[in-house]
Design an enzyme around this catalytic site. Structure first.
Site, PDB file in Angstrom:
ATOM      1  CG  HIS A  72      -0.234  -0.124   2.345  1.00  0.00           C
ATOM      2  ND1 HIS A  72       0.349  -1.298   3.244  1.00  0.00           N
ATOM      3  CD2 HIS A  72       0.163   1.086   3.327  1.00  0.00           C
ATOM      4  CE1 HIS A  72       0.755  -0.850   4.235  1.00  0.00           C
ATOM      5  NE2 HIS A  72       0.643   0.272   4.403  1.00  0.00           N
ATOM      6  CG  ASP A  73       2.330   3.437   3.161  1.00  0.00           C
ATOM      7  OD1 ASP A  73       1.617   4.114   2.358  1.00  0.00           O
ATOM      8  OD2 ASP A  73       2.291   3.417   4.269  1.00  0.00           O
ATOM      9  CE  LYS A 130       3.806   6.593   3.924  1.00  0.00           C
ATOM     10  NZ  LYS A 130       3.820   6.088   5.419  1.00  0.00           N
ATOM     11  CG  HIS A 177       2.275   7.896  -0.242  1.00  0.00           C
ATOM     12  ND1 HIS A 177       1.617   8.812   0.869  1.00  0.00           N
ATOM     13  CD2 HIS A 177       1.778   6.468   0.310  1.00  0.00           C
ATOM     14  CE1 HIS A 177       0.797   8.155   1.476  1.00  0.00           C
ATOM     15  NE2 HIS A 177       0.931   6.691   1.035  1.00  0.00           N
ATOM     16  CG  HIS A 190      -3.357   3.200   1.399  1.00  0.00           C
ATOM     17  ND1 HIS A 190      -2.713   3.499   0.104  1.00  0.00           N
ATOM     18  CD2 HIS A 190      -2.429   3.827   2.203  1.00  0.00           C
ATOM     19  CE1 HIS A 190      -1.402   4.154   0.397  1.00  0.00           C
ATOM     20  NE2 HIS A 190      -1.383   4.380   1.636  1.00  0.00           N
ATOM     21  CG  HIS A 191      -3.706   7.866   2.852  1.00  0.00           C
ATOM     22  ND1 HIS A 191      -3.746   7.670   4.176  1.00  0.00           N
ATOM     23  CD2 HIS A 191      -2.851   7.099   2.546  1.00  0.00           C
ATOM     24  CE1 HIS A 191      -2.418   7.300   4.683  1.00  0.00           C
ATOM     25  NE2 HIS A 191      -1.882   7.036   3.431  1.00  0.00           N
ATOM     26  CG  ASP A 215      -1.819   2.159   6.627  1.00  0.00           C
ATOM     27  OD1 ASP A 215      -0.568   1.605   7.338  1.00  0.00           O
ATOM     28  OD2 ASP A 215      -1.756   3.252   6.009  1.00  0.00           O
TER      29      ASP A 215
END
Length: 253
Positions: free
Chosen positions: A121-122, A125, A150, A176-177, A205
């Site tokens: 998911h990240d 970044k 990101h 996911h945000h 998360d």
């Protein structure tokens, strides 16, 4: 007497012809049987050859899938290492997401796909500088804009693949945000316009982030975490998924 002789002769000829026809028919049947046996043997060989080829192809696909997952999880762990978070964070998010996907009753193959994709998911970044990624205090508006990027970077890295795992990871990286009430980013999607995978990873998360030490915070105690999740039910988080988390809290813990 002549008629009797003629009839007898004709009858004899007819019997001989019938015997000849039966002989030819028997030979034809034997030849057809031999042809069928050869054809069956060839078909059997072809079936065995194709079965072996399919088995080898499945083994290759399994190996490719396993290698693909290992590469993507390793990249995810590199990101976690840079942000000074334990690499177990990505593993936990994957397992938390598995619990929610099972609770929703998704098919086993879809559960596995989402759980395997969730740790990525990240991955976007990787483009964020260390001074922003590890800043111990709050981010400025400009820094927050960079950090929020990101999601788009991760999507851009992954969305060109045709592999189901990577395409699912691309959607998760992007969404996911995104928050249930539309206050998230990058696009401000609302409710079920956000994919199930994106909504589930959002919740998992945050649950893990609150449970863990970060550069900007100490880990929260469980009652505080649960109170926060209740407060954000229907705001940040899908209400049904929050309910599923509480129903399966022992599995999460």
């Amino acid at each position: 007497n002549i008629m009797v002789a003629v009839v007898t002769l004709l009858a004899g000829i007819a019997v001989i012809e019938m015997q000849l026809m039966q002989g030819r028919l028997r030979m034809s049947l034997e030849a057809a049987s031999a042809d069928m046996a050869r054809t069956n043997a060839a078909l059997t060989d072809e079936i065995l050859r194709r079965t072996m080829a399919e088995s080898q192809l499945l083994a290759i696909n399994r190996e490719l899938s396993s290698t693909q997952k290992e590469i993507m999880i390793t990249l995810s762990e590199v990101v976690e290492f840079r942000s000074k978070e334990t690499a177990l964070h990505v593993a936990r998010v994957g397992e938390y997401t598995r619990i929610l996907a099972k609770a929703k009753g998704l098919p086993p193959e879809e559960v596995e796909l989402i759980a395997d994709a969730a740790p990525m998911h990240d991955i976007g970044k990787i483009s964020i500088s260390d001074d922003i990624l590890n800043k111990p205090s709050g981010l400025s508006d400009a820094e927050m804009t960079v950090m929020r990027g990101h999601t788009l970077v991760g999507y851009g890295m992954l969305n060109k693949s045709e592999r189901p795992l990577i395409r699912t990871a691309a959607v998760i990286a992007l969404e996911h945000h995104e928050y249930w009430d539309g206050s998230g980013y990058p696009y401000g999607k609302t409710g079920e316009d956000i994919s199930f995978a994106g909504r589930a990873v959002c919740l998992c998360d945050v649950f893990d982030a609150l449970s863990s030490r970060r550069p900007y915070k100490d880990p929260w105690e469980l009652p505080r975490i649960l109170a926060y999740l209740r407060a954000q039910r229907g705001r940040m988080f899908d209400p049904g998924l929050v309910d599923s988390l509480f129903a399966n809290l022992e599995d999460f813990l």
